[in-house]
Design a protein around this motif. Structure first.
Motif, PDB file in Angstrom:
ATOM      1  N   THR A  73      51.299  72.402  -2.759  1.00  0.00           N
ATOM      2  CA  THR A  73      49.962  72.673  -2.240  1.00  0.00           C
ATOM      3  C   THR A  73      49.016  72.609  -3.418  1.00  0.00           C
ATOM      4  O   THR A  73      49.428  72.819  -4.575  1.00  0.00           O
ATOM      5  N   MET A  74      47.758  72.332  -3.138  1.00  0.00           N
ATOM      6  CA  MET A  74      46.798  72.180  -4.237  1.00  0.00           C
ATOM      7  C   MET A  74      45.410  72.404  -3.643  1.00  0.00           C
ATOM      8  O   MET A  74      45.071  71.799  -2.614  1.00  0.00           O
ATOM      9  N   ARG A  75      44.654  73.244  -4.313  1.00  0.00           N
ATOM     10  CA  ARG A  75      43.326  73.585  -3.784  1.00  0.00           C
ATOM     11  C   ARG A  75      42.507  72.311  -3.527  1.00  0.00           C
ATOM     12  O   ARG A  75      42.484  71.416  -4.365  1.00  0.00           O
ATOM     13  N   LYS A  76      41.915  72.254  -2.414  1.00  0.00           N
ATOM     14  CA  LYS A  76      41.044  71.142  -1.990  1.00  0.00           C
ATOM     15  C   LYS A  76      41.802  69.829  -1.696  1.00  0.00           C
ATOM     16  O   LYS A  76      41.209  68.866  -1.254  1.00  0.00           O
ATOM     17  N   VAL A  77      43.073  69.766  -2.008  1.00  0.00           N
ATOM     18  CA  VAL A  77      43.815  68.524  -1.768  1.00  0.00           C
ATOM     19  C   VAL A  77      44.858  68.719  -0.665  1.00  0.00           C
ATOM     20  O   VAL A  77      44.961  67.911   0.255  1.00  0.00           O
ATOM     21  N   SER A  78      45.618  69.785  -0.796  1.00  0.00           N
ATOM     22  CA  SER A  78      46.693  70.005   0.168  1.00  0.00           C
ATOM     23  C   SER A  78      46.801  71.494   0.479  1.00  0.00           C
ATOM     24  O   SER A  78      47.072  72.292  -0.426  1.00  0.00           O
ATOM     25  N   SER A  79      46.604  71.834   1.737  1.00  0.00           N
ATOM     26  CA  SER A  79      46.666  73.262   2.072  1.00  0.00           C
ATOM     27  C   SER A  79      47.833  73.570   3.007  1.00  0.00           C
ATOM     28  O   SER A  79      47.951  74.676   3.503  1.00  0.00           O
ATOM     29  N   SER A  80      48.680  72.582   3.272  1.00  0.00           N
ATOM     30  CA  SER A  80      49.853  72.870   4.104  1.00  0.00           C
ATOM     31  C   SER A  80      50.990  71.935   3.708  1.00  0.00           C
ATOM     32  O   SER A  80      50.763  70.836   3.208  1.00  0.00           O
ATOM     33  N   VAL A  81      52.213  72.430   3.922  1.00  0.00           N
ATOM     34  CA  VAL A  81      53.388  71.636   3.554  1.00  0.00           C
ATOM     35  C   VAL A  81      54.479  71.837   4.607  1.00  0.00           C
ATOM     36  O   VAL A  81      54.619  72.943   5.147  1.00  0.00           O
ATOM     37  N   ALA A  82      55.216  70.787   4.896  1.00  0.00           N
ATOM     38  CA  ALA A  82      56.333  70.893   5.849  1.00  0.00           C
ATOM     39  C   ALA A  82      57.594  70.312   5.232  1.00  0.00           C
ATOM     40  O   ALA A  82      57.527  69.342   4.470  1.00  0.00           O
ATOM     41  N   PHE A  83      58.730  70.922   5.528  1.00  0.00           N
ATOM     42  CA  PHE A  83      60.032  70.380   5.112  1.00  0.00           C
ATOM     43  C   PHE A  83      60.682  69.754   6.347  1.00  0.00           C
ATOM     44  O   PHE A  83      60.872  70.433   7.349  1.00  0.00           O
ATOM     45  N   CYS A  84      61.008  68.486   6.250  1.00  0.00           N
ATOM     46  CA  CYS A  84      61.569  67.768   7.404  1.00  0.00           C
ATOM     47  C   CYS A  84      62.855  67.059   6.995  1.00  0.00           C
ATOM     48  O   CYS A  84      63.131  66.891   5.808  1.00  0.00           O
ATOM     49  N   THR A  85      63.579  66.605   8.003  1.00  0.00           N
ATOM     50  CA  THR A  85      64.772  65.807   7.704  1.00  0.00           C
ATOM     51  C   THR A  85      64.538  64.349   8.101  1.00  0.00           C
ATOM     52  O   THR A  85      63.839  64.072   9.081  1.00  0.00           O
ATOM     53  N   GLY A  86      65.116  63.456   7.316  1.00  0.00           N
ATOM     54  CA  GLY A  86      65.005  62.027   7.610  1.00  0.00           C
ATOM     55  C   GLY A  86      66.216  61.521   8.359  1.00  0.00           C
ATOM     56  O   GLY A  86      66.408  60.321   8.529  1.00  0.00           O
ATOM     57  N   HIS A  87      67.062  62.450   8.778  1.00  0.00           N
ATOM     58  CA  HIS A  87      68.327  62.067   9.390  1.00  0.00           C
ATOM     59  C   HIS A  87      68.632  63.002  10.557  1.00  0.00           C
ATOM     60  O   HIS A  87      68.469  64.199  10.427  1.00  0.00           O
ATOM     61  N   PRO A  88      69.041  62.551  11.700  1.00  0.00           N
ATOM     62  CA  PRO A  88      69.187  61.149  12.098  1.00  0.00           C
ATOM     63  C   PRO A  88      67.828  60.522  12.414  1.00  0.00           C
ATOM     64  O   PRO A  88      66.856  61.243  12.674  1.00  0.00           O
ATOM     65  N   VAL A  89      67.814  59.207  12.418  1.00  0.00           N
ATOM     66  CA  VAL A  89      66.550  58.485  12.515  1.00  0.00           C
ATOM     67  C   VAL A  89      65.774  58.859  13.780  1.00  0.00           C
ATOM     68  O   VAL A  89      64.556  59.012  13.741  1.00  0.00           O
ATOM     69  N   ASN A  90      66.493  59.069  14.879  1.00  0.00           N
ATOM     70  CA  ASN A  90      65.755  59.355  16.120  1.00  0.00           C
ATOM     71  C   ASN A  90      65.156  60.762  16.167  1.00  0.00           C
ATOM     72  O   ASN A  90      64.458  61.101  17.103  1.00  0.00           O
TER      73      ASN A  90
END
Ligand code: SAH
Length: 464
Positions: free
Chosen positions: A146-163
């Motif tokens: 996160t970074m002031r004025k640039v990024s105020s939210s973050v998510a952790f996701c999985t790239g697997h499985p593709v669907n």
């Protein structure tokens, strides 16, 4: 008063009752990112069940039985159910079990499923968080999540499985498990409406000596054919600067360290990458027994290094003897560190060479009038012919005794020398061991031998 002494079980939770389980995170790779609490649990453990993402050298300091539950081809493949059963089986024997997982156990770590099984069996447990790969990669590649004025939210996701790839509406997205399908993830991100100018970074082997970062824009990256190797994370967001491929971590010198690191390699300036060439106890116990029981037949003990001292005394004590049984012997060494180690056992050597070299051994013995001796020479599994030859001069008889071996670990990944800036060779044996694994030292790597003898072995093995 002996009848008032009672014995404690071997670990605090060990009892006739059920054992105790720690579900712990090991962090992303840098061993210093293990928490103090996980370290305490590992010291307490009777059994450690560990994954692919946990580097085996991290476990070396712990005495517990270590069981690999990853997916390496040459090892038994544990399905999650089997892992759960294995944890339960050890706990039901009253053992303290650490289930050690890469990163954090509750971030794509299946820790939730494991505690479910423990609950069903009424086994007590606790959970120790770890530094997840996203946090390791963020810090070691200078990408603030996160970074002031640039990024105020973050998510952790999985790239697997593709669907099941999701593209949440956060400023920063970190994708785990992307090595084989990074392009599928990027296509989905682009399809969700993100600008082609959005910054993208792949961080491979985050926090490890072989960390590698690629950055570009979303559009550029989608055109690239570059393979991504596991473990890797994909980070998306405008908080990625284009300069991060050169960062504080990449600037640190990476030193392949055979043996113990000398003081100059401070963690503040160097990253040391262990090479399996350390000394561990190892002896033909029959030979040890006959030498120790027949110690009166010898007139002299010669220690070439401190490991010979350390492991000789280990076996001496195990045979119920102590220094008094060595009183008749002349004790010599060619090495200052060995002399210091001898002091620990209350022994001042009768002679010690100033310089750590073999050349002077024969001269030293002659000067001291040590001829016609029967010399016991504790050392490594391979007799050091140079030293033995020097000792034999002057009509001495030498009996070598192996008390240690150059330890090899199981499942050690071959070190990728492309990432190494310097190699420290602790001994001639370590040079030989290295040569057995690598044909050459790539140009550009600085070689630092511990002493002249080691330098000679480097010249012999690699020329120049
Ligand atoms: N519990 C772990 C994640 C396990 S899932 C954690 O909290 O970090 C496995 C995925 O984690 C890998 O496919 C990779 O995407 C990521 N990962 C783990 N260690 C990593 C590392 N050192 N560098 C980059 N990615 C890593």
């Amino acid at each position: 008063m002996t009848d008032s002494i009672h014995t404690e079980p071997s670990s605090s939770h060990n009892s006739a009752k059920k054992g105790y389980v720690y579900i712990a995170g090991a962090g992303p790779g840098d061993p210093e990112l293990l928490t103090l609490k996980a370290d305490r649990a590992l010291r307490e453990a009777d059994v450690i069940l560990f994954d692919d993402l946990v580097l085996p050298q991290m476990l070396e300091p712990y005495r517990a039985e270590k069981i690999y539950t990853g997916k390496r081809k040459d090892a038994h493949h544990f399905a999650q159910d089997e892992i759960n059963q294995e944890i339960v089986r050890h706990a039901l024997m009253g053992k303290t079990v650490v289930r050690l997982k890469g990163g954090d156990p509750f971030i794509f770590g299946r820790g939730g499923e494991e505690i479910e099984t423990l609950r069903q069996h009424g086994i007590e447990y606790e959970i120790i968080p770890g530094i997840t790969a996203a946090h390791g990669a963020s810090a070691y590649s200078e990408i603030p999540l996160t970074m002031r004025k640039v990024s105020s939210s973050v998510a952790f996701c999985t790239g697997h499985p593709v669907n099941s790839i999701q593209v949440p509406d956060t400023d920063t997205i970190v994708y785990y498990m992307v090595a084989s399908n990074v392009h599928d993830v990027l296509d989905k991100v682009a399809a969700s409406g993100r600008s082609g100018e959005t910054m993208v970074a792949v961080v491979q082997n985050a926090t490890r000596y072989n960390q590698r970062i690629f950055t570009s824009t979303l559009d550029e990256f989608r055109k690239r054919e570059k393979a991504v190797y596991s473990p890797a994370l994909l980070i998306i967001g405008q908080n990625i600067s284009q300069y991060i491929e050169e960062n504080w971590f990449s600037r640190k010198k990476k030193v392949l360290m055979t043996g113990e690191a000398p003081k100059k390699y401070t963690p503040a300036d160097y990253i040391t990458v262990p090479f399996p060439c350390h000394q561990v106890a190892g002896a033909d116990l029959g030979a040890v027994r006959s030498c120790i029981e027949g110690i009166d037949e010898f007139s002299m003990l010669f220690f070439q290094n401190r490991f010979a001292v350390r492991y000789f005394f280990k076996y001496l004590f195990e045979h119920g003897r102590d220094v008094r049984h060595l009183a008749h012997l002349t004790i010599c060494t060619s090495n200052r560190l060995a002399a210091t180690e001898l002091h620990e056992y209350g022994i001042i050597p009768d002679c010690c060479l100033d310089r750590e070299s073999t050349d002077g051994i024969a001269a030293m013995l002659q000067k001291e009038g040590l001829t016609g001796q029967h010399i016991l020479l504790p050392g490594a599994e391979h007799v050091d012919e140079l030293v033995a030859g020097q000792l034999c001069e002057g009509g001495n008889k030498v009996t070598p005794l192996a008390v240690y071996v150059h330890g090899a670990q199981d499942h050690v990944e071959k070190i990728d020398l492309e990432f190494i800036d310097e190699i420290y060779f602790a001994s001639a044996d370590c040079v030989k061991k290295f040569r057995g694994m690598y044909e050459t030292v790539p140009p550009g790597i600085v070689i630092t031998p511990a002493d002249e003898r080691t330098a000679e072995e480097v010249r012999r093995q690699f020329g120049g």
